[in-house]
Enzyme design. Structure first.
Site: not given
Length: 479
Positions: A75, A150, A174
């Site tokens: 990420k 997210s 997330s």
């Protein structure tokens, strides 16, 4: 792409090379990225170099770890030395960290092959990955729908077989919410089990790094590699990290599973959970109904606490040291204001404003202090629940993945997709999502399994037993 153990076996038997595995992943990324947009940066040269190093070790007769040669996505809010880290924000455009996050360092030392940095909602603020300043990631099961957020890029990349496993971060859901939307396994560990050093902060008392994979076993392997004390993180717990795969057993005899009554509904997601409970009971688990009366208050408390912490954490982005800076500012204050106004997206600015308001002198007691008191009550509800059961279950999300653009004009509707996951962060508990069915449109549902503090063993055990008794995890999107 095969599982971690299958790929490891192929490597040690010299049936495939690490370079061949890396090239296959990079080719898959090249093929799918025009439509999927999971990655912000593809690190092909680094991946091949890391893979060659693994092959050299194998050729020299050295033992390699299970993760050696395994393609992984990272990420893009995790600092990677020499590789851009943007947090999907214009304000960090071009920022290249001078240091490595602890988790990515540990994976590099294990021989994992990093194929790229995955897309996310800007600064991890969002539930759909539509808040990225650069691109919107599509859901592999239906390209017109969101992958969740997210960590939507990581979830989509794993679901689409662009990498074997990936790292995400979870502040209010997330990891688990996009795992549910994309039909993969996602784990948020106990707060402090995994070092946050090198994670770009959103809400420091809630953020936690965790794995995505297509199986519970791969999740257990990746967790074992990234967990453990780190002196660089003051919130890191000094605990022994076991081999989590030893807890993966097919029987649930003696395990008490609590159903959070506040999450029980007649909705399709609720029905998918009820069907999962029947499977768990058939595996020997004792099912009990457990009330967590303050569960629903997690959402409003979170949207005071998290923005408050974000408003402080994001004060560092001022155009002075790194990232975006406006040109031809008249004064220093003008440069600060215009840089932040142009560099941050609308959702980030919304949360900074909420947080600044909640922390302001006249409203601190009414909002921030009250939210922290509610957080304590939620934690007490969980403590009472775990005095009676080993794990708790709920749907991960109230619905399956929604259409891109469907909720962007209604922030409150977007926030509700984290209704089931947020209380787990507020209490600092481990929570896992895994597939538990599909709706009529062929979109996956997620089952959330919650454990007591540092009881990842019980969470993984329960998840593994359910996974092995069902076939939901074997389905793959037709891309």
């Amino acid at each position: 792409m095969a599982s971690i153990r299958e790929l490891h076996s192929q490597l040690v038997r010299k049936e495939r090379s690490a370079v061949e595995i890396a090239e296959a992943a990079l080719q898959r990324i090249e093929t799918l990225e025009p439509q999927l947009k999971s990655f912000l940066h593809v690190t092909a040269d680094q991946a091949i170099a890391q893979a060659k190093a693994v092959d050299q070790r194998i050729a020299a007769g050295e033992e390699i770890s299970l993760l050696a040669g395994i393609p992984i996505g990272i990420k893009d809010n995790l600092c990677t030395r020499g590789i851009p880290t943007t947090c999907a924000s214009k304000i960090l455009q071009g920022f290249v960290p001078p240091y490595e996050s602890t988790v990515t360092q540990r994976l590099a030392e294990a021989g994992a092959v990093a194929v790229g940095k995955t897309n996310l909602d800007e600064f991890a603020m969002g539930s759909s990955t539509e808040n990225s300043a650069y691109q919107t990631t599509a859901n592999p099961w239906d390209l017109t729908r969101v992958p969740g957020g997210s960590s939507g890029g990581s979830a989509a990349a794993v679901a689409a077989d662009e990498c074997v496993v990936a790292l995400g971060s979870d502040t209010g859901g997330s990891i688990r919410q996009p795992a549910a939307f994309c039909g993969v396994v996602g784990l948020k560990p106990t707060y402090g089990l995994v070092s946050r050093y090198g994670l770009v902060a959103y809400a420091s008392s809630l953020d936690q790094i965790g794995p995505f994979s297509r199986s519970v076993e791969d999740t257990a392997i990746l967790l074992g590699a990234i967990a453990g004390h780190d002196p660089k993180d003051a919130t890191s717990l000094k605990v022994e990290v076991p081999d989590y795969t030893q807890f993966l057993k097919p029987s649930l005899a003696g395990i008490k599973v609590g159903v959070i009554t506040e999450t029980v509904t007649d909705s399709p997601a609720g029905q998918a959970m009820q069907a999962a409970l029947e499977v768990l009971q058939g595996l020997g688990a004792e099912i009990r109904e457990i009330s967590c009366p303050r569960f629903a208050y997690g959402l409003p408390a979170y949207y005071i606490i998290a923005p408050s912490e974000a408003s402080a954490n994001l004060a560092r982005y001022d155009g002075v040291k790194y990232g975006y800076r406006v040109e031809e500012a008249e004064t220093l204050i003008d440069m600060y204001c215009r840089t932040r106004a142009e560099g941050f997206g609308s959702e980030v600015k919304r949360r900074i404003m909420i947080g600044t308001y909640a922390l302001s002198a006249g409203y601190y007691d009414a909002y921030y202090l009250k939210a922290q008191k509610v957080r304590t009550l939620i934690k007490q509800d969980f403590e009472a629940a775990f005095a009676e059961v080993d794990v708790l279950v709920s749907p991960t999300t109230p619905t399956t993945a929604f259409k891109a653009g469907e909720k962007t004009a209604d922030p409150l509707s977007m926030y509700l997709s984290d209704l089931m996951t947020i209380p787990v962060n507020l209490a600092g508990l481990p929570g896992l999502s895994l597939p538990c069915g599909f709706d009529e449109a062929g979109l996956p549902y997620g089952l959330q399994i919650i454990g007591n503090v540092l009881r990842e063993d019980q969470v993984l055990h329960t998840a593994y037993a359910y996974e092995q008794a069902t076939e939901w995890h074997l389905r793959q999107p037709a891309l």
